[in-house]
Design a protein around this motif. Structure first.
Motif, PDB file in Angstrom:
ATOM      1  N   TYR A   3      23.773  33.036 -11.191  1.00 25.55           N
ATOM      2  CA  TYR A   3      24.245  31.695 -10.834  1.00 25.55           C
ATOM      3  C   TYR A   3      23.300  30.983  -9.881  1.00 25.55           C
ATOM      4  N   LYS A  20      40.587  18.851 -16.862  1.00 30.78           N
ATOM      5  CA  LYS A  20      40.611  19.984 -15.936  1.00 30.78           C
ATOM      6  C   LYS A  20      41.233  19.548 -14.612  1.00 30.78           C
ATOM      7  N   ASP A  59      33.087  31.071  -3.435  1.00 25.76           N
ATOM      8  CA  ASP A  59      32.220  31.519  -4.524  1.00 25.76           C
ATOM      9  C   ASP A  59      31.288  32.585  -3.963  1.00 25.76           C
ATOM     10  N   LEU A  60      30.927  33.515  -4.828  1.00 25.33           N
ATOM     11  CA  LEU A  60      30.064  34.625  -4.415  1.00 25.33           C
ATOM     12  C   LEU A  60      28.608  34.180  -4.257  1.00 25.33           C
ATOM     13  N   ASP A  61      28.255  33.094  -4.924  1.00 28.97           N
ATOM     14  CA  ASP A  61      26.846  32.693  -4.955  1.00 28.97           C
ATOM     15  C   ASP A  61      26.506  31.738  -3.806  1.00 28.97           C
ATOM     16  N   MET A  64      25.315  28.122  -4.816  1.00 30.93           N
ATOM     17  CA  MET A  64      26.430  27.281  -5.275  1.00 30.93           C
ATOM     18  C   MET A  64      27.171  26.759  -4.048  1.00 30.93           C
ATOM     19  N   HIS A 107      34.293  38.050 -14.521  1.00 33.62           N
ATOM     20  CA  HIS A 107      33.136  38.615 -13.816  1.00 33.62           C
ATOM     21  C   HIS A 107      33.549  39.911 -13.115  1.00 33.62           C
TER      22      HIS A 107
HETATM   23  C1  LIG Z   1      31.037  30.206 -14.967  1.00 39.50           C
HETATM   24  S1  LIG Z   1      31.177  29.803 -13.276  1.00 39.50           S
HETATM   25  C2  LIG Z   1      32.659  28.851 -13.247  1.00 39.50           C
HETATM   26  C3  LIG Z   1      32.671  27.867 -12.140  1.00 39.50           C
HETATM   27  C4  LIG Z   1      33.824  26.862 -12.072  1.00 39.50           C
HETATM   28  N1  LIG Z   1      35.065  27.487 -11.659  1.00 39.50           N
HETATM   29  C5  LIG Z   1      34.013  26.095 -13.346  1.00 39.50           C
HETATM   30  O1  LIG Z   1      35.145  26.035 -13.857  1.00 39.50           O
HETATM   31  O2  LIG Z   1      33.045  25.511 -13.848  1.00 39.50           O
HETATM   32  C6  LIG Z   1      31.647  31.304 -12.530  1.00 39.50           C
HETATM   33  C7  LIG Z   1      31.533  31.260 -11.004  1.00 39.50           C
HETATM   34  O3  LIG Z   1      32.144  32.439 -10.490  1.00 39.50           O
HETATM   35  C8  LIG Z   1      31.376  32.903  -9.402  1.00 39.50           C
HETATM   36  N2  LIG Z   1      31.678  34.332  -9.202  1.00 39.50           N
HETATM   37  C9  LIG Z   1      31.329  35.381  -9.983  1.00 39.50           C
HETATM   38  N3  LIG Z   1      31.812  36.536  -9.470  1.00 39.50           N
HETATM   39  C10 LIG Z   1      32.502  36.197  -8.350  1.00 39.50           C
HETATM   40  C11 LIG Z   1      33.234  36.940  -7.376  1.00 39.50           C
HETATM   41  N4  LIG Z   1      33.339  38.277  -7.470  1.00 39.50           N
HETATM   42  N5  LIG Z   1      33.802  36.265  -6.362  1.00 39.50           N
HETATM   43  C12 LIG Z   1      33.700  34.914  -6.254  1.00 39.50           C
HETATM   44  N6  LIG Z   1      33.017  34.157  -7.143  1.00 39.50           N
HETATM   45  C13 LIG Z   1      32.433  34.799  -8.174  1.00 39.50           C
HETATM   46  C14 LIG Z   1      29.938  32.610  -9.811  1.00 39.50           C
HETATM   47  O4  LIG Z   1      29.053  32.592  -8.710  1.00 39.50           O
HETATM   48  C15 LIG Z   1      30.087  31.258 -10.503  1.00 39.50           C
HETATM   49  O5  LIG Z   1      29.880  30.177  -9.629  1.00 39.50           O
END
Ligand SMILES: C[S@@+](CC[C@H](N)C(=O)[O-])C[C@H]1O[C@@H](n2cnc3c(N)ncnc32)[C@H](O)[C@@H]1O
Length: 234
Positions: A3, A20, A59-61, A64, A107
């Motif tokens: 990400y 959404k 968010d983990l990233d 972002m 994830h």
């Molecule tokens: C595909 S994106 C979706 C983002 C947004 N919610 C959307 O609807 O567009 C997935 C997001 O989940 C975050 N993510 C993945 N694993 C995670 C975790 N363990 N804890 C928090 N965020 C996480 C990623 O960094 C990324 O920003």
């Protein structure tokens, strides 16, 4: 890394759709407390806070979150946090609604973690509070042996998404082409192809009683031939 490398292009790939926001706002009273899990650049959280609600995005990233943080105000804040740590960072019964859109849930790498997350979310919700989330309908992906998701293409980007089942997980390979920069970013991440029935079982085990499934944010009835799976649980 997945990400981080696409964070500055994220909103070109997935522009925020009105349905959404409408789905997230549906059923809320005024001045409610909302948590957006996996908020990415914070666009949804921002949109919801503009309706007067207090929104926290996690968010983990880190990239972002640093994009999201530029828009913080007294009703909108963001934290870099693993979704499995929400219980350590927030008190019980404080949110009216918890959101987790965009296939963020998968994830997590096993059903035990999904159950754990569901339990933590339930504890953070006030009595009657709603958990709304959206994932890919993996029963369809597995039954039909789909080798990817439809390519996303617009004037700015082309995003190619491939799926390959390896030892019960899905290897998600992506290629992002940024047209005006002549740049290509390739990535790979493992996803948990958890199906609707298993999700419903785990939600019930976590204590959710009222569960509704849809095939879109506009609340079309669930249809197993469609890719999105949108769930509302309380
Ligand atoms: C595909 S994106 C979706 C983002 C947004 N919610 C959307 O609807 O567009 C997935 C997001 O989940 C975050 N993510 C993945 N694993 C995670 C975790 N363990 N804890 C928090 N965020 C996480 C990623 O960094 C990324 O920003």
């Amino acid at each position: 890394m997945f990400y981080t490398s696409i964070s500055s292009y994220y909103e070109y790939i997935f522009p925020l759709k009105r349905e959404k926001v409408k789905f997230a706002l549906d059923g809320l009273a005024s001045n409610e407390n909302i948590l957006d899990v996996g908020c990415s650049t914070g666009k949804l959280a921002r949109a919801i806070s503009e309706y007067g609600h207090s929104v926290i995005g996690i968010d983990l990233d880190k990239d972002m979150i640093s994009i999201a943080k530029e828009y913080e105000n007294d009703k909108l804040s963001f934290y870099k946090m693993n979704m499995l740590d929400i219980d350590k960072n927030f008190s019980e019964s404080i949110f009216d609604e918890i959101l987790c859109f965009g296939n963020t849930l998968v994830h997590l790498q096993n059903n035990k973690d999904v159950l754990n997350l569901f339990k933590k979310i339930r504890l953070l919700l006030k009595e009657g509070g709603k958990f709304k989330f959206q994932v890919i309908n993996y029963e369809k992906v597995l039954n039909e042996n789909l080798n990817g998701l439809p390519t996303i293409e617009n004037e700015k980007v082309k995003f190619i998404r491939e799926y390959k089942l390896i030892n019960g997980l899905i290897e998600f390979k992506t290629k992002l082409i940024i047209k005006d920069e002549n740049k290509v970013i390739k990535n790979k991440i493992m996803l948990l192809p958890i199906g609707k029935d298993e999700i419903l079982k785990l939600l019930k085990e976590a204590g959710f009683k009222k569960i509704n499934c849809f095939s879109s944010f506009s609340k079309e009835s669930f249809d197993k031939s469609k890719l999105p799976l949108v769930i509302e649980a309380s």
